[in-house]
Design a protein around this motif. Structure first.
Motif, PDB file in Angstrom:
ATOM      1  N   ALA A 198     -12.627  14.505  28.204  1.00 30.50           N
ATOM      2  CA  ALA A 198     -13.765  13.875  28.879  1.00 30.50           C
ATOM      3  C   ALA A 198     -13.872  12.396  28.508  1.00 30.50           C
ATOM      4  O   ALA A 198     -14.158  11.548  29.373  1.00 30.50           O
ATOM      5  CB  ALA A 198     -15.064  14.603  28.512  1.00 30.50           C
ATOM      6  N   GLU A 199     -13.624  12.071  27.244  1.00 28.95           N
ATOM      7  CA  GLU A 199     -13.697  10.676  26.804  1.00 28.95           C
ATOM      8  C   GLU A 199     -12.608   9.838  27.471  1.00 28.95           C
ATOM      9  O   GLU A 199     -12.845   8.702  27.897  1.00 28.95           O
ATOM     10  CB  GLU A 199     -13.575  10.589  25.285  1.00 28.95           C
ATOM     11  CG  GLU A 199     -13.738   9.178  24.735  1.00 28.95           C
ATOM     12  CD  GLU A 199     -13.761   9.125  23.213  1.00 28.95           C
ATOM     13  OE1 GLU A 199     -13.640   8.009  22.670  1.00 28.95           O
ATOM     14  OE2 GLU A 199     -13.898  10.193  22.575  1.00 28.95           O
ATOM     15  N   TYR A 258     -11.969  19.528  24.809  1.00 31.86           N
ATOM     16  CA  TYR A 258     -12.704  19.201  26.030  1.00 31.86           C
ATOM     17  C   TYR A 258     -13.376  17.837  25.910  1.00 31.86           C
ATOM     18  O   TYR A 258     -13.393  17.052  26.866  1.00 31.86           O
ATOM     19  CB  TYR A 258     -13.746  20.279  26.339  1.00 31.86           C
ATOM     20  CG  TYR A 258     -13.141  21.632  26.643  1.00 31.86           C
ATOM     21  CD1 TYR A 258     -12.528  21.868  27.879  1.00 31.86           C
ATOM     22  CD2 TYR A 258     -13.149  22.660  25.711  1.00 31.86           C
ATOM     23  CE1 TYR A 258     -11.956  23.102  28.170  1.00 31.86           C
ATOM     24  CE2 TYR A 258     -12.577  23.894  25.983  1.00 31.86           C
ATOM     25  CZ  TYR A 258     -11.979  24.109  27.209  1.00 31.86           C
ATOM     26  OH  TYR A 258     -11.396  25.324  27.490  1.00 31.86           O
ATOM     27  N   ALA A 259     -13.905  17.538  24.739  1.00 34.06           N
ATOM     28  CA  ALA A 259     -14.546  16.238  24.515  1.00 34.06           C
ATOM     29  C   ALA A 259     -13.507  15.119  24.566  1.00 34.06           C
ATOM     30  O   ALA A 259     -13.780  14.031  25.096  1.00 34.06           O
ATOM     31  CB  ALA A 259     -15.269  16.229  23.167  1.00 34.06           C
ATOM     32  N   ALA A 260     -12.322  15.374  24.031  1.00 31.12           N
ATOM     33  CA  ALA A 260     -11.267  14.353  24.044  1.00 31.12           C
ATOM     34  C   ALA A 260     -10.853  14.020  25.472  1.00 31.12           C
ATOM     35  O   ALA A 260     -10.726  12.845  25.845  1.00 31.12           O
ATOM     36  CB  ALA A 260     -10.065  14.837  23.241  1.00 31.12           C
ATOM     37  N   ARG A 268     -10.214   7.182  21.286  1.00 33.91           N
ATOM     38  CA  ARG A 268     -10.601   5.769  21.176  1.00 33.91           C
ATOM     39  C   ARG A 268      -9.432   4.920  20.678  1.00 33.91           C
ATOM     40  O   ARG A 268      -9.222   3.797  21.154  1.00 33.91           O
ATOM     41  CB  ARG A 268     -11.813   5.631  20.248  1.00 33.91           C
ATOM     42  CG  ARG A 268     -12.388   4.224  20.188  1.00 33.91           C
ATOM     43  CD  ARG A 268     -13.682   4.194  19.393  1.00 33.91           C
ATOM     44  NE  ARG A 268     -14.187   2.840  19.232  1.00 33.91           N
ATOM     45  CZ  ARG A 268     -14.851   2.180  20.162  1.00 33.91           C
ATOM     46  NH1 ARG A 268     -15.115   2.772  21.302  1.00 33.91           N
ATOM     47  NH2 ARG A 268     -15.281   0.950  19.948  1.00 33.91           N
ATOM     48  N   ASP A 271      -9.992  24.837  19.295  1.00 32.75           N
ATOM     49  CA  ASP A 271     -11.344  24.525  19.755  1.00 32.75           C
ATOM     50  C   ASP A 271     -12.073  23.600  18.784  1.00 32.75           C
ATOM     51  O   ASP A 271     -12.860  22.735  19.206  1.00 32.75           O
ATOM     52  CB  ASP A 271     -12.147  25.809  19.963  1.00 32.75           C
ATOM     53  CG  ASP A 271     -11.665  26.610  21.175  1.00 32.75           C
ATOM     54  OD1 ASP A 271     -10.928  26.035  22.010  1.00 32.75           O
ATOM     55  OD2 ASP A 271     -11.995  27.796  21.270  1.00 32.75           O
ATOM     56  N   ARG A 316     -11.817  24.186  32.952  1.00 31.34           N
ATOM     57  CA  ARG A 316     -12.886  23.352  32.378  1.00 31.34           C
ATOM     58  C   ARG A 316     -12.409  21.937  32.059  1.00 31.34           C
ATOM     59  O   ARG A 316     -13.215  20.993  32.071  1.00 31.34           O
ATOM     60  CB  ARG A 316     -13.438  23.994  31.109  1.00 31.34           C
ATOM     61  CG  ARG A 316     -14.415  25.140  31.335  1.00 31.34           C
ATOM     62  CD  ARG A 316     -14.953  25.643  30.007  1.00 31.34           C
ATOM     63  NE  ARG A 316     -15.551  24.586  29.200  1.00 31.34           N
ATOM     64  CZ  ARG A 316     -15.718  24.654  27.879  1.00 31.34           C
ATOM     65  NH1 ARG A 316     -15.324  25.720  27.210  1.00 31.34           N
ATOM     66  NH2 ARG A 316     -16.274  23.645  27.223  1.00 31.34           N
ATOM     67  N   ASP A 325     -13.484   9.408  31.184  1.00 35.50           N
ATOM     68  CA  ASP A 325     -14.628   8.517  31.346  1.00 35.50           C
ATOM     69  C   ASP A 325     -14.194   7.050  31.345  1.00 35.50           C
ATOM     70  O   ASP A 325     -14.833   6.203  31.979  1.00 35.50           O
ATOM     71  CB  ASP A 325     -15.651   8.771  30.234  1.00 35.50           C
ATOM     72  CG  ASP A 325     -16.949   8.011  30.451  1.00 35.50           C
ATOM     73  OD1 ASP A 325     -17.567   8.188  31.510  1.00 35.50           O
ATOM     74  OD2 ASP A 325     -17.326   7.211  29.571  1.00 35.50           O
ATOM     75  N   GLU A 381     -12.053  19.918  19.341  1.00 34.83           N
ATOM     76  CA  GLU A 381     -12.860  19.447  20.469  1.00 34.83           C
ATOM     77  C   GLU A 381     -11.999  18.871  21.600  1.00 34.83           C
ATOM     78  O   GLU A 381     -12.176  17.703  22.008  1.00 34.83           O
ATOM     79  CB  GLU A 381     -13.891  18.418  19.994  1.00 34.83           C
ATOM     80  CG  GLU A 381     -14.854  18.985  18.945  1.00 34.83           C
ATOM     81  CD  GLU A 381     -15.944  17.996  18.564  1.00 34.83           C
ATOM     82  OE1 GLU A 381     -15.726  16.779  18.720  1.00 34.83           O
ATOM     83  OE2 GLU A 381     -17.000  18.459  18.116  1.00 34.83           O
ATOM     84  N   ARG A 393      -6.397  13.680  19.504  1.00 34.28           N
ATOM     85  CA  ARG A 393      -7.688  13.985  18.891  1.00 34.28           C
ATOM     86  C   ARG A 393      -8.542  12.731  18.686  1.00 34.28           C
ATOM     87  O   ARG A 393      -9.734  12.827  18.388  1.00 34.28           O
ATOM     88  CB  ARG A 393      -7.476  14.683  17.548  1.00 34.28           C
ATOM     89  CG  ARG A 393      -6.785  16.038  17.634  1.00 34.28           C
ATOM     90  CD  ARG A 393      -6.429  16.545  16.246  1.00 34.28           C
ATOM     91  NE  ARG A 393      -5.691  17.789  16.281  1.00 34.28           N
ATOM     92  CZ  ARG A 393      -4.373  17.893  16.457  1.00 34.28           C
ATOM     93  NH1 ARG A 393      -3.653  16.787  16.629  1.00 34.28           N
ATOM     94  NH2 ARG A 393      -3.773  19.061  16.477  1.00 34.28           N
TER      95      ARG A 393
END
Length: 270
Positions: free
Chosen positions: A175-176, A171-173, A135, A166, A228, A179, A169, A132
């Motif tokens: 994606a980060e 999907y955001a994790a 970083r 959900d 996704r 990236d 987050e 979660r």
């Protein structure tokens, strides 16, 4: 309850842990009676849970070999759990002397036992961190010392994303994390789903309820929802499929029906 010598001080051994339940399903010895009790309760609804976990591990090993065969020798395994025979570093190092592996988990038993097993292995490291908080993983000393982020990395998220709701987050994790990785990196992923399970959704839901009761909700996502997670990558053939059908070593007809529960896939970052 007597505390085993290998149990880190300060952990509550009266509360089940999903990583120790996973260890039990795989026949490991680093679990407590409370973990075994919860696992047996889940198996009352899904008796094939050990078969699902074995298929999961077999896929992971094939994916690691695929990565090495395609010149990806760095591995970031998040939600790595308790080391068992044929773990990522063993498979990767057997395939390439260049292999480097960073394991990440938030379970104190998984972290402590991993560090004990890997003591003296300068090609592996263990990070106590949570998916979660990407970083913290990316900026960890261990990742910085062992992984070259300018070169491709295989990001392993094997049987972990379904423990993120959900609101976490997920999907955001993902994606980060993607990236931060170089082009040519791989996303190796498995995820639980009601699709493919050889029992009714109602019965499978009983096992899901066991995880909810121990405050580790198991989120069953659809194939479309799991796909996704691969945004920003190109799925490697044969795509997102049941675990035995991803580049099998032998005909999948030999597999137990429960092994086809859920999905597995590998995506390559452009």
């Amino acid at each position: 309850m007597e505390r085993p010598a290998w149990a880190p001080p300060g952990i509550d051994i009266s509360v089940p842990s999903v990583s120790r339940m996973y260890d039990f399903y795989l026949g490991g010895s680093h679990n407590f009676e409370v973990d075994r009790e919860a696992a047996r309760k889940a198996m009352e609804f899904l008796p094939g849970l050990p078969k699902i976990m074995q298929a999961n591990r077999a896929f992971m090993r094939r994916a690691v070999r695929y990565a090495v065969d395609h010149d990806v020798t760095q591995f970031l395994d998040i939600g790595s759990g308790i080391p068992t025979f044929g773990n990522v570093h063993e498979v990767a190092q057997a395939a390439s002397e260049k292999a480097r592996v960073v394991y990440v988990d938030h379970d104190p038993v998984a972290v402590a036992h991993s560090r004990a097993v890997l003591d003296g292995d300068d090609r592996t490291a263990v990070v106590a961190a949570d998916l979660r908080k990407p970083r913290e993983i990316l900026l960890s000393r261990e990742a910085g010392e062992l992984l070259d982020m300018n070169r491709p990395v295989a990001l392993l998220l094997v049987a972990v994303l379904h423990f993120l709701e959900d609101e976490d987050e997920p999907y955001a994790a993902v994606a980060e994390l993607l990236d931060a990785l170089a082009p040519g990196s791989l996303l190796v992923l498995t995820h639980a789903s009601y699709e493919g399970i050889p029992v009714s959704q109602e019965r499978a839901g009983g096992a899901v309820g066991v995880y909810r009761d121990i405050r580790n909700p198991l989120v069953m996502r659809s194939r479309e929802e799991i796909t996704r997670f691969f945004e920003g990558t190109e799925l490697v053939a044969p795509g997102l499929v049941s675990m035995p059908r991803w580049r099998p070593d032998h005909p999948d007809e030999e597999e137990d029906p429960f092994a086809f529960s859920g999905f597995a896939g590998v995506g390559r970052k452009a």
